[in-house]
Design a protein around this motif. Structure first.
Motif, short mmCIF file in Angstrom:
data_model
loop_
_atom_site.label_atom_id
_atom_site.label_comp_id
_atom_site.label_asym_id
_atom_site.label_seq_id
_atom_site.Cartn_x
_atom_site.Cartn_y
_atom_site.Cartn_z
N LEU A 1 0.87 -1.38 0.02
CA LEU A 1 -0.13 0.03 -0.05
C LEU A 1 0.94 1.36 0.00
O LEU A 1 0.35 2.29 -0.72
CB LEU A 1 -0.79 -0.01 1.24
CG LEU A 1 -2.14 -1.03 1.37
CD1 LEU A 1 -2.67 -1.26 2.70
CD2 LEU A 1 -2.91 -0.76 0.24
N LEU A 2 1.91 1.09 0.65
CA LEU A 2 2.92 2.38 0.88
C LEU A 2 3.65 2.57 -0.39
O LEU A 2 3.85 3.92 -0.94
CB LEU A 2 3.87 2.38 1.86
CG LEU A 2 3.26 2.29 3.42
CD1 LEU A 2 4.26 1.97 4.39
CD2 LEU A 2 2.38 3.70 3.65
N TYR A 3 4.12 1.72 -1.16
CA TYR A 3 5.21 1.78 -2.25
C TYR A 3 4.71 1.60 -3.54
O TYR A 3 5.26 2.00 -4.65
CB TYR A 3 6.38 0.94 -1.83
CG TYR A 3 7.05 1.27 -0.69
CD1 TYR A 3 7.75 2.40 -0.54
CD2 TYR A 3 7.01 0.33 0.67
CE1 TYR A 3 8.28 2.85 0.80
CE2 TYR A 3 7.71 0.71 1.73
CZ TYR A 3 8.25 1.89 1.87
OH TYR A 3 8.80 2.21 3.08
N TRP A 4 3.53 0.70 -3.51
CA TRP A 4 3.09 0.37 -5.09
C TRP A 4 2.52 1.58 -5.88
O TRP A 4 2.97 1.55 -6.92
CB TRP A 4 1.83 -0.64 -4.98
CG TRP A 4 1.43 -0.96 -6.42
CD1 TRP A 4 0.24 -0.52 -6.81
CD2 TRP A 4 2.07 -1.82 -7.32
NE1 TRP A 4 0.00 -0.99 -8.28
CE2 TRP A 4 1.19 -1.78 -8.56
CE3 TRP A 4 3.26 -2.50 -7.43
CZ2 TRP A 4 1.54 -2.45 -9.71
CZ3 TRP A 4 3.62 -3.18 -8.70
CH2 TRP A 4 2.79 -3.11 -9.60
N PRO A 5 1.84 2.33 -5.04
CA PRO A 5 1.38 3.60 -6.01
C PRO A 5 2.36 4.55 -6.57
O PRO A 5 2.44 4.85 -7.60
CB PRO A 5 0.36 4.55 -5.01
CG PRO A 5 -0.11 3.35 -4.17
CD PRO A 5 1.17 2.48 -3.91
N THR A 6 3.60 4.55 -5.61
CA THR A 6 4.63 5.61 -6.25
C THR A 6 5.36 4.90 -7.29
O THR A 6 5.95 5.64 -8.20
CB THR A 6 5.45 5.77 -4.82
OG1 THR A 6 4.94 6.37 -3.87
CG2 THR A 6 6.63 6.56 -5.35
N ALA A 7 5.54 3.73 -7.03
CA ALA A 7 6.24 2.86 -8.00
C ALA A 7 5.57 2.77 -9.42
O ALA A 7 6.20 2.95 -10.40
CB ALA A 7 6.55 1.24 -7.84
N ALA A 8 4.32 2.41 -9.38
CA ALA A 8 3.31 2.75 -10.60
C ALA A 8 3.46 4.15 -11.17
O ALA A 8 3.65 4.07 -12.50
CB ALA A 8 1.92 2.18 -10.09
N ALA A 9 3.48 5.09 -10.35
CA ALA A 9 3.46 6.50 -10.99
C ALA A 9 4.89 6.77 -11.65
O ALA A 9 4.94 7.32 -12.79
CB ALA A 9 3.19 7.59 -9.96
N ARG A 10 6.04 6.05 -11.06
CA ARG A 10 7.36 6.32 -11.72
C ARG A 10 7.24 5.54 -12.79
O ARG A 10 7.96 6.00 -13.69
CB ARG A 10 8.35 5.73 -10.63
CG ARG A 10 8.40 6.66 -9.33
CD ARG A 10 9.30 8.14 -9.72
NE ARG A 10 9.31 8.94 -8.29
CZ ARG A 10 9.71 8.65 -7.19
NH1 ARG A 10 10.71 7.58 -7.25
NH2 ARG A 10 9.89 9.57 -6.18
N ALA A 11 6.59 4.62 -12.84
CA ALA A 11 6.69 3.64 -14.16
C ALA A 11 6.20 4.21 -15.37
O ALA A 11 6.50 4.33 -16.52
CB ALA A 11 6.15 2.34 -13.67
N LEU A 12 4.95 5.04 -15.04
CA LEU A 12 4.18 5.81 -16.00
C LEU A 12 4.95 7.02 -16.50
O LEU A 12 5.06 7.53 -17.67
CB LEU A 12 2.92 6.30 -15.54
CG LEU A 12 1.82 5.21 -15.11
CD1 LEU A 12 0.42 5.71 -14.61
CD2 LEU A 12 1.56 4.47 -16.48
N GLU A 13 5.82 7.49 -15.75
CA GLU A 13 6.47 8.73 -15.91
C GLU A 13 7.77 8.36 -16.88
O GLU A 13 8.24 9.13 -17.39
CB GLU A 13 7.10 9.40 -14.72
CG GLU A 13 5.92 10.08 -13.79
CD GLU A 13 6.30 10.64 -12.70
OE1 GLU A 13 7.64 10.70 -12.21
OE2 GLU A 13 5.51 11.39 -11.98
N ASN A 14 8.46 7.11 -16.56
CA ASN A 14 9.65 6.54 -17.18
C ASN A 14 9.34 5.37 -17.73
O ASN A 14 9.38 4.11 -17.31
CB ASN A 14 10.66 6.42 -16.18
CG ASN A 14 12.02 5.99 -16.79
OD1 ASN A 14 12.10 6.20 -18.04
ND2 ASN A 14 12.80 5.76 -15.77
#
Length: 204
Positions: free
Chosen positions: A112-125
């Motif tokens: 819950l803590l890290y998946w949204p951030t990682a998904a957002a980074r993947a979309l950006e890069n």
């Protein structure tokens, strides 16, 4: 009993989890001599309320006036005890649900803590390696494992088509013909939760 497909009084006792003696007491209208827990089990098996049981299966023999007056407090006491137990069961159900949610959230904390951030980074890069995201899904896999949920087959696997366990989403295939796994299926013990989604392999 007929509507519910219960074929005998013995079958009713098994389904309700009470003795045949208690079923006989109910048939004789001796509800005032039965425990509230027993009445609850029988009401659940018969899909009726305890109040309906108390109304329908009161003493069949016409009692004397004095006995009839004394019977009312007993029935009222049974109804009060039933309401108390019902309220207690609801409280226990709510407590168990809260404990279940808390334990699940603890297992999923890192996800819950890290998946949204990682998904957002993947979309950006778009160049970000997807393999780096896999460890974040591990808590979900651990929770499923704790619940006894197992994946069926693996993505990309080729196996004989079995309509009982496979859902064909592309092409046509006969049982036994080789198909390719597109999405995993899941089972919990002997219970099938989701069939494996498969695609037919081109015969060409």
């Amino acid at each position: 009993m007929q509507l519910l497909g219960i074929s005998s009084y013995k079958a009713l006792s098994r389904q309700a989890g009470v003795s045949e003696r208690q079923v006989k007491r109910l048939r004789l209208g001796q509800v005032s001599q039965m425990r509230v827990e027993t009445l609850i089990k029988l009401s659940q098996a018969l899909k009726v309320s305890v109040s309906e049981l108390l109304t329908a299966f009161g003493d069949r023999k016409p009692p004397a006036l004095g006995e009839q007056i004394n019977r009312e407090p007993e029935l009222a006491s049974l109804q009060q005890e039933y309401q108390r137990l019902r309220s207690l069961l609801e409280q226990q159900r709510e407590t168990l649900m809260q404990e279940f949610q808390m334990s699940s959230l603890q297992v999923l904390e890192s996800f819950l803590l890290y998946w949204p951030t990682a998904a957002a980074r993947a979309l950006e890069n778009p160049q970000m390696e997807a393999v780096k995201l896999l460890p974040l899904v591990r808590p979900v896999q651990q929770m499923l494992s704790q619940w006894g949920v197992e994946a069926i087959a693996s993505v990309g696997a080729e196996l004989p088509y079995d309509p009982q366990f496979h859902q064909l989403i592309k092409g046509t295939a006969q049982p036994g013909e080789i198909v390719k796994v597109s999405n995993l299926g899941y089972r919990q013990g002997e219970k099938l939760l989701h069939r494996v989604k498969v695609s037919a392999i081109s015969k060409a």
